[in-house]
Motif scaffolding. Structure first.
Motif, PDB file in Angstrom:
ATOM      1  N   THR A  60       0.827  -1.212   0.000  1.00 16.02           N
ATOM      2  CA  THR A  60       0.000   0.000   0.000  1.00 16.02           C
ATOM      3  C   THR A  60       0.860   1.260   0.000  1.00 16.02           C
ATOM      4  N   ARG A  61       2.155   1.085  -0.043  1.00 18.28           N
ATOM      5  CA  ARG A  61       3.135   2.162  -0.068  1.00 18.28           C
ATOM      6  C   ARG A  61       3.167   2.976   1.222  1.00 18.28           C
ATOM      7  N   GLU A  62       2.576   2.427   2.292  1.00 20.77           N
ATOM      8  CA  GLU A  62       2.675   3.093   3.585  1.00 20.77           C
ATOM      9  C   GLU A  62       3.950   2.670   4.292  1.00 20.77           C
ATOM     10  N   GLY A  63       4.477   1.543   3.899  1.00 20.93           N
ATOM     11  CA  GLY A  63       5.737   1.086   4.457  1.00 20.93           C
ATOM     12  C   GLY A  63       6.816   1.312   3.424  1.00 20.93           C
ATOM     13  N   SER A  64       8.028   1.008   3.776  1.00 21.04           N
ATOM     14  CA  SER A  64       9.110   1.133   2.804  1.00 21.04           C
ATOM     15  C   SER A  64       9.738  -0.238   2.618  1.00 21.04           C
ATOM     16  N   GLU A  65      10.540  -0.366   1.590  1.00 17.84           N
ATOM     17  CA  GLU A  65      11.278  -1.605   1.390  1.00 17.84           C
ATOM     18  C   GLU A  65      12.256  -1.709   2.555  1.00 17.84           C
ATOM     19  N   THR A  66      11.856  -2.401   3.601  1.00 21.54           N
ATOM     20  CA  THR A  66      12.644  -2.472   4.813  1.00 21.54           C
ATOM     21  C   THR A  66      13.790  -3.450   4.651  1.00 21.54           C
ATOM     22  N   VAL A  67      14.977  -2.901   4.481  1.00 24.67           N
ATOM     23  CA  VAL A  67      16.188  -3.711   4.422  1.00 24.67           C
ATOM     24  C   VAL A  67      16.895  -3.513   5.746  1.00 24.67           C
ATOM     25  N   THR A  68      17.219  -4.621   6.372  1.00 25.67           N
ATOM     26  CA  THR A  68      17.844  -4.550   7.679  1.00 25.67           C
ATOM     27  C   THR A  68      18.905  -5.638   7.799  1.00 25.67           C
ATOM     28  N   THR A  69      19.778  -5.500   8.767  1.00 25.88           N
ATOM     29  CA  THR A  69      20.794  -6.518   9.009  1.00 25.88           C
ATOM     30  C   THR A  69      20.164  -7.646   9.810  1.00 25.88           C
ATOM     31  N   VAL A  70      20.211  -8.849   9.254  1.00 31.66           N
ATOM     32  CA  VAL A  70      19.649 -10.013   9.938  1.00 31.66           C
ATOM     33  C   VAL A  70      20.650 -11.152   9.920  1.00 31.66           C
ATOM     34  N   ASP A  71      20.465 -12.072  10.840  1.00 35.04           N
ATOM     35  CA  ASP A  71      21.235 -13.310  10.856  1.00 35.04           C
ATOM     36  C   ASP A  71      20.467 -14.295   9.993  1.00 35.04           C
ATOM     37  N   LEU A  72      20.966 -14.587   8.794  1.00 33.61           N
ATOM     38  CA  LEU A  72      20.250 -15.465   7.869  1.00 33.61           C
ATOM     39  C   LEU A  72      20.072 -16.873   8.424  1.00 33.61           C
ATOM     40  N   SER A  73      21.023 -17.342   9.234  1.00 31.75           N
ATOM     41  CA  SER A  73      20.885 -18.663   9.844  1.00 31.75           C
ATOM     42  C   SER A  73      19.642 -18.699  10.728  1.00 31.75           C
ATOM     43  N   GLU A  74      19.516 -17.705  11.594  1.00 28.21           N
ATOM     44  CA  GLU A  74      18.368 -17.654  12.502  1.00 28.21           C
ATOM     45  C   GLU A  74      17.062 -17.489  11.725  1.00 28.21           C
ATOM     46  N   THR A  76      16.433 -18.301   8.584  1.00 26.70           N
ATOM     47  CA  THR A  76      16.173 -19.533   7.836  1.00 26.70           C
ATOM     48  C   THR A  76      15.638 -20.624   8.757  1.00 26.70           C
ATOM     49  N   GLN A  77      16.241 -20.783   9.934  1.00 31.58           N
ATOM     50  CA  GLN A  77      15.773 -21.786  10.888  1.00 31.58           C
ATOM     51  C   GLN A  77      14.352 -21.482  11.345  1.00 31.58           C
ATOM     52  N   SER A  78      14.062 -20.230  11.596  1.00 30.81           N
ATOM     53  CA  SER A  78      12.731 -19.827  12.053  1.00 30.81           C
ATOM     54  C   SER A  78      11.660 -20.158  11.015  1.00 30.81           C
ATOM     55  N   ILE A  79      11.934 -19.836   9.767  1.00 34.71           N
ATOM     56  CA  ILE A  79      10.980 -20.113   8.685  1.00 34.71           C
ATOM     57  C   ILE A  79      10.833 -21.626   8.504  1.00 34.71           C
ATOM     58  N   ALA A  80      11.951 -22.345   8.542  1.00 38.47           N
ATOM     59  CA  ALA A  80      11.918 -23.800   8.367  1.00 38.47           C
ATOM     60  C   ALA A  80      11.137 -24.465   9.495  1.00 38.47           C
ATOM     61  N   ARG A  81      11.291 -23.971  10.737  1.00 40.79           N
ATOM     62  CA  ARG A  81      10.541 -24.537  11.864  1.00 40.79           C
ATOM     63  C   ARG A  81       9.042 -24.396  11.629  1.00 40.79           C
ATOM     64  N   ALA A  82       8.633 -23.245  11.139  1.00 41.98           N
ATOM     65  CA  ALA A  82       7.216 -23.013  10.895  1.00 41.98           C
ATOM     66  C   ALA A  82       6.696 -23.911   9.786  1.00 41.98           C
ATOM     67  N   PHE A  83       7.531 -24.200   8.817  1.00 41.80           N
ATOM     68  CA  PHE A  83       7.131 -25.003   7.663  1.00 41.80           C
ATOM     69  C   PHE A  83       7.212 -26.493   7.948  1.00 41.80           C
ATOM     70  N   LYS A  94      15.641 -31.354   6.049  1.00 37.55           N
ATOM     71  CA  LYS A  94      17.020 -31.386   6.559  1.00 37.55           C
ATOM     72  C   LYS A  94      17.647 -30.021   6.340  1.00 37.55           C
ATOM     73  N   LEU A  95      18.146 -29.425   7.422  1.00 40.38           N
ATOM     74  CA  LEU A  95      18.826 -28.133   7.334  1.00 40.38           C
ATOM     75  C   LEU A  95      20.328 -28.335   7.396  1.00 40.38           C
ATOM     76  N   GLU A  96      21.033 -27.685   6.498  1.00 35.09           N
ATOM     77  CA  GLU A  96      22.493 -27.704   6.490  1.00 35.09           C
ATOM     78  C   GLU A  96      22.949 -26.258   6.492  1.00 35.09           C
ATOM     79  N   LEU A  97      23.260 -25.764   7.674  1.00 37.06           N
ATOM     80  CA  LEU A  97      23.668 -24.370   7.819  1.00 37.06           C
ATOM     81  C   LEU A  97      25.151 -24.337   8.161  1.00 37.06           C
ATOM     82  N   GLU A  98      25.948 -23.788   7.255  1.00 32.62           N
ATOM     83  CA  GLU A  98      27.384 -23.707   7.510  1.00 32.62           C
ATOM     84  C   GLU A  98      27.620 -22.811   8.717  1.00 32.62           C
ATOM     85  N   PRO A  99      28.560 -23.208   9.578  1.00 36.26           N
ATOM     86  CA  PRO A  99      28.836 -22.387  10.760  1.00 36.26           C
ATOM     87  C   PRO A  99      29.455 -21.042  10.375  1.00 36.26           C
TER      88      PRO A  99
END
Length: 191
Positions: A60-74, A76-83, A94-99
């Motif tokens: 609706t253009r009330e928000g902006s393209e919110t780009v932020t610094t995130v931990d992709l491992s966390e 990815t795990q969060s989304i995978a847990r929900a799925f 099976k998750l394979e997350l490089e350390p």
């Protein structure tokens, strides 16, 4: 229509805040493992609803393209847990997350949307007797030659990149040369 959608998104966000605050209270006070497990699912679903609300606000253009610094491992795990609960009905995840550090500048809502689409496609390709969906998150140094193998609207710069790979051991999704938009509940791929 945008104003209406924006208003609904704001109201929905207020409801989510109440749900999440109560969920945090249960997290801090409950000693019951069963209740704690259910509560974690509620909190996770609420976080995903927050992402959807952000996407609606961006639409609706009330928000902006919110780009932020995130931990992709966390993330990815969060989304995978929900799925995982959905996927467990037909296969394994099976998750394979490089350390190592996975900090990246991304729009979490867009990342979630792309990742969920990849997981859904992989799940739909699994055989009826079950299968395995593998998710691999890694880092790689990509040069111009590596990047030329992909299509980009705006070519990215060579450098260190995060790679998200979703693979399955299914036979694939049947390709329909002329997808019918009236087909409900069926996946179609445009060729």
């Amino acid at each position: 229509m945008g104003t209406l959608a924006g208003g609904v998104a704001h109201d929905f966000n207020n409801l989510l805040t109440a749900i999440m605050m109560n969920g945090e209270l249960v997290r801090e006070t409950s000693d019951d493992d069963f209740v704690t497990g259910l509560n974690e699912d509620i909190l996770l679903a609420s976080q995903q609803a927050v992402f959807l609300t952000r996407q609606l606000l961006e639409f609706t253009r009330e928000g902006s393209e919110t780009v932020t610094t995130v931990d992709l491992s966390e993330l990815t795990q969060s989304i995978a847990r929900a799925f995982r609960n959905t996927l467990l009905k037909v296969g394994q995840l099976k998750l394979e997350l490089e350390p190592g550090a996975r900090l990246a500048e991304v729009n979490p809502g867009q990342y979630k949307q792309v990742f969920m689409n990849l997981l859904t496609n992989a799940m739909e390709a699994l055989p009826e007797h079950g299968g395995i969906v593998r998710v691999r998150l890694s880092e790689a140094d990509l040069d111009d030659d590596d990047l030329s193998a992909f299509s980009f609207a705006t070519p990215p710069s060579p450098g260190r990149w995060h790679l998200l790979e979703v693979t399955d051991n299914g036979c694939g999704i049947p390709v329909e040369p002329h997808p019918d938009p009236k087909m409900k509940g069926k996946s179609t791929l445009e060729v």
